[in-house]
Scaffold this motif. Structure first.
Motif, PDB file in Angstrom:
ATOM      1  N   VAL A 199      -2.700  -0.645  -5.464  1.00  0.00           N
ATOM      2  CA  VAL A 199      -2.274  -0.396  -4.087  1.00  0.00           C
ATOM      3  C   VAL A 199      -1.758  -1.715  -3.536  1.00  0.00           C
ATOM      4  CG1 VAL A 199      -3.006   0.350  -1.806  1.00  0.00           C
ATOM      5  CG2 VAL A 199      -4.033   1.394  -3.839  1.00  0.00           C
ATOM      6  N   PHE A 200      -0.571  -1.679  -2.951  1.00  0.00           N
ATOM      7  CA  PHE A 200       0.081  -2.898  -2.480  1.00  0.00           C
ATOM      8  C   PHE A 200       0.536  -2.727  -1.038  1.00  0.00           C
ATOM      9  CE2 PHE A 200       0.540  -2.700  -7.025  1.00  0.00           C
ATOM     10  CZ  PHE A 200       0.291  -3.989  -7.438  1.00  0.00           C
ATOM     11  N   ASP A 201       0.819  -3.854  -0.378  1.00  0.00           N
ATOM     12  CA  ASP A 201       1.259  -3.793   1.015  1.00  0.00           C
ATOM     13  C   ASP A 201       2.774  -3.848   1.172  1.00  0.00           C
ATOM     14  OD1 ASP A 201       1.396  -6.421   0.225  1.00  0.00           O
ATOM     15  OD2 ASP A 201       0.520  -7.247   2.041  1.00  0.00           O
ATOM     16  N   THR A 202       3.520  -4.215   0.144  1.00  0.00           N
ATOM     17  CA  THR A 202       4.989  -4.198   0.221  1.00  0.00           C
ATOM     18  C   THR A 202       5.563  -3.594  -1.054  1.00  0.00           C
ATOM     19  OG1 THR A 202       5.265  -6.386  -0.773  1.00  0.00           O
ATOM     20  CG2 THR A 202       5.064  -6.299   1.628  1.00  0.00           C
ATOM     21  N   ARG A 203       6.734  -2.992  -0.913  1.00  0.00           N
ATOM     22  CA  ARG A 203       7.394  -2.366  -2.054  1.00  0.00           C
ATOM     23  C   ARG A 203       7.854  -3.409  -3.080  1.00  0.00           C
ATOM     24  NH1 ARG A 203       9.306   2.705  -2.934  1.00  0.00           N
ATOM     25  NH2 ARG A 203       8.892   3.322  -0.798  1.00  0.00           N
ATOM     26  N   THR A 204       8.215  -4.602  -2.634  1.00  0.00           N
ATOM     27  CA  THR A 204       8.653  -5.630  -3.578  1.00  0.00           C
ATOM     28  C   THR A 204       7.516  -6.071  -4.502  1.00  0.00           C
ATOM     29  OG1 THR A 204       8.274  -7.340  -1.910  1.00  0.00           O
ATOM     30  CG2 THR A 204      10.504  -6.496  -2.119  1.00  0.00           C
ATOM     31  N   LYS A 205       6.299  -6.130  -3.973  1.00  0.00           N
ATOM     32  CA  LYS A 205       5.149  -6.462  -4.819  1.00  0.00           C
ATOM     33  C   LYS A 205       4.902  -5.371  -5.862  1.00  0.00           C
ATOM     34  CE  LYS A 205       2.688  -9.280  -1.448  1.00  0.00           C
ATOM     35  NZ  LYS A 205       1.471  -9.377  -0.622  1.00  0.00           N
ATOM     36  N   VAL A 206       5.137  -4.115  -5.482  1.00  0.00           N
ATOM     37  CA  VAL A 206       4.977  -3.004  -6.424  1.00  0.00           C
ATOM     38  C   VAL A 206       5.962  -3.141  -7.578  1.00  0.00           C
ATOM     39  CG1 VAL A 206       5.240  -0.513  -6.722  1.00  0.00           C
ATOM     40  CG2 VAL A 206       4.087  -1.402  -4.717  1.00  0.00           C
ATOM     41  N   VAL A 213       5.885   5.988 -10.550  1.00  0.00           N
ATOM     42  CA  VAL A 213       5.989   6.688  -9.275  1.00  0.00           C
ATOM     43  C   VAL A 213       5.347   5.806  -8.217  1.00  0.00           C
ATOM     44  CG1 VAL A 213       5.286   8.729  -7.984  1.00  0.00           C
ATOM     45  CG2 VAL A 213       5.880   8.936 -10.394  1.00  0.00           C
ATOM     46  N   VAL A 214       6.051   5.593  -7.109  1.00  0.00           N
ATOM     47  CA  VAL A 214       5.530   4.804  -5.995  1.00  0.00           C
ATOM     48  C   VAL A 214       5.409   5.726  -4.791  1.00  0.00           C
ATOM     49  CG1 VAL A 214       5.924   2.849  -4.469  1.00  0.00           C
ATOM     50  CG2 VAL A 214       6.621   2.716  -6.866  1.00  0.00           C
ATOM     51  N   LEU A 215       4.185   5.875  -4.289  1.00  0.00           N
ATOM     52  CA  LEU A 215       3.942   6.684  -3.103  1.00  0.00           C
ATOM     53  C   LEU A 215       3.706   5.781  -1.908  1.00  0.00           C
ATOM     54  CD1 LEU A 215       1.495   9.404  -4.432  1.00  0.00           C
ATOM     55  CD2 LEU A 215       3.931   9.600  -4.037  1.00  0.00           C
ATOM     56  N   LEU A 241       1.082   1.478   3.081  1.00  0.00           N
ATOM     57  CA  LEU A 241       0.614   0.999   1.787  1.00  0.00           C
ATOM     58  C   LEU A 241       1.394   1.717   0.703  1.00  0.00           C
ATOM     59  CD1 LEU A 241      -3.243   0.994   2.348  1.00  0.00           C
ATOM     60  CD2 LEU A 241      -1.704  -0.950   2.393  1.00  0.00           C
ATOM     61  N   PHE A 242       1.501   1.095  -0.450  1.00  0.00           N
ATOM     62  CA  PHE A 242       2.248   1.652  -1.563  1.00  0.00           C
ATOM     63  C   PHE A 242       1.333   1.764  -2.771  1.00  0.00           C
ATOM     64  CE2 PHE A 242       5.142  -0.492   1.247  1.00  0.00           C
ATOM     65  CZ  PHE A 242       6.149   0.440   1.416  1.00  0.00           C
ATOM     66  N   ILE A 243       1.236   2.973  -3.318  1.00  0.00           N
ATOM     67  CA  ILE A 243       0.400   3.234  -4.487  1.00  0.00           C
ATOM     68  C   ILE A 243       1.320   3.400  -5.682  1.00  0.00           C
ATOM     69  CG2 ILE A 243      -1.329   4.746  -5.517  1.00  0.00           C
ATOM     70  CD1 ILE A 243      -2.005   5.661  -2.671  1.00  0.00           C
ATOM     71  N   ILE A 244       1.015   2.703  -6.776  1.00  0.00           N
ATOM     72  CA  ILE A 244       1.848   2.770  -7.969  1.00  0.00           C
ATOM     73  C   ILE A 244       1.108   3.541  -9.061  1.00  0.00           C
ATOM     74  CG2 ILE A 244       1.075   0.519  -8.782  1.00  0.00           C
ATOM     75  CD1 ILE A 244       3.839   0.171 -10.052  1.00  0.00           C
ATOM     76  N   ALA A 248       5.079  -3.867 -11.508  1.00  0.00           N
ATOM     77  CA  ALA A 248       5.463  -2.904 -12.544  1.00  0.00           C
ATOM     78  C   ALA A 248       6.290  -3.566 -13.638  1.00  0.00           C
ATOM     79  CB  ALA A 248       6.248  -1.754 -11.920  1.00  0.00           C
ATOM     80  N   LYS A 249       7.168  -4.470 -13.256  1.00  0.00           N
ATOM     81  CA  LYS A 249       7.960  -5.197 -14.256  1.00  0.00           C
ATOM     82  C   LYS A 249       7.088  -6.150 -15.056  1.00  0.00           C
ATOM     83  CE  LYS A 249      12.319  -4.989 -11.753  1.00  0.00           C
ATOM     84  NZ  LYS A 249      13.307  -5.748 -11.005  1.00  0.00           N
TER      85      LYS A 249
END
Length: 59
Positions: free
Chosen positions: A23-30, A47-49, A3-6, A34-35
């Protein structure tokens, strides 16, 4: 599963200034979110964790 937390934070990326935005399941969605939300500007950073689901650890 990953998972990716922004977070949006100040330009020094201090933990005290972090604001969680999702919280997202793919980095592209993050990145797309953000954009779309315009989280990037001259006074803040994003920051993306990447975390593993069902794993007990300090974030």
């Amino acid at each position: 599963m990953k998972l990716f937390i922004i977070y949006q934070t100040d330009i020094w990326k201090s933990k005290a200034s972090r604001v969680c935005f999702g919280v997202f399941d793919t980095r592209t969605k993050v990145i797309d979110s953000a954009k779309w939300q315009e989280l990037y500007n001259h006074n803040s950073e994003v920051v993306v964790l990447e975390v593993t689901l069902n794993l007990f650890e300090e974030v």
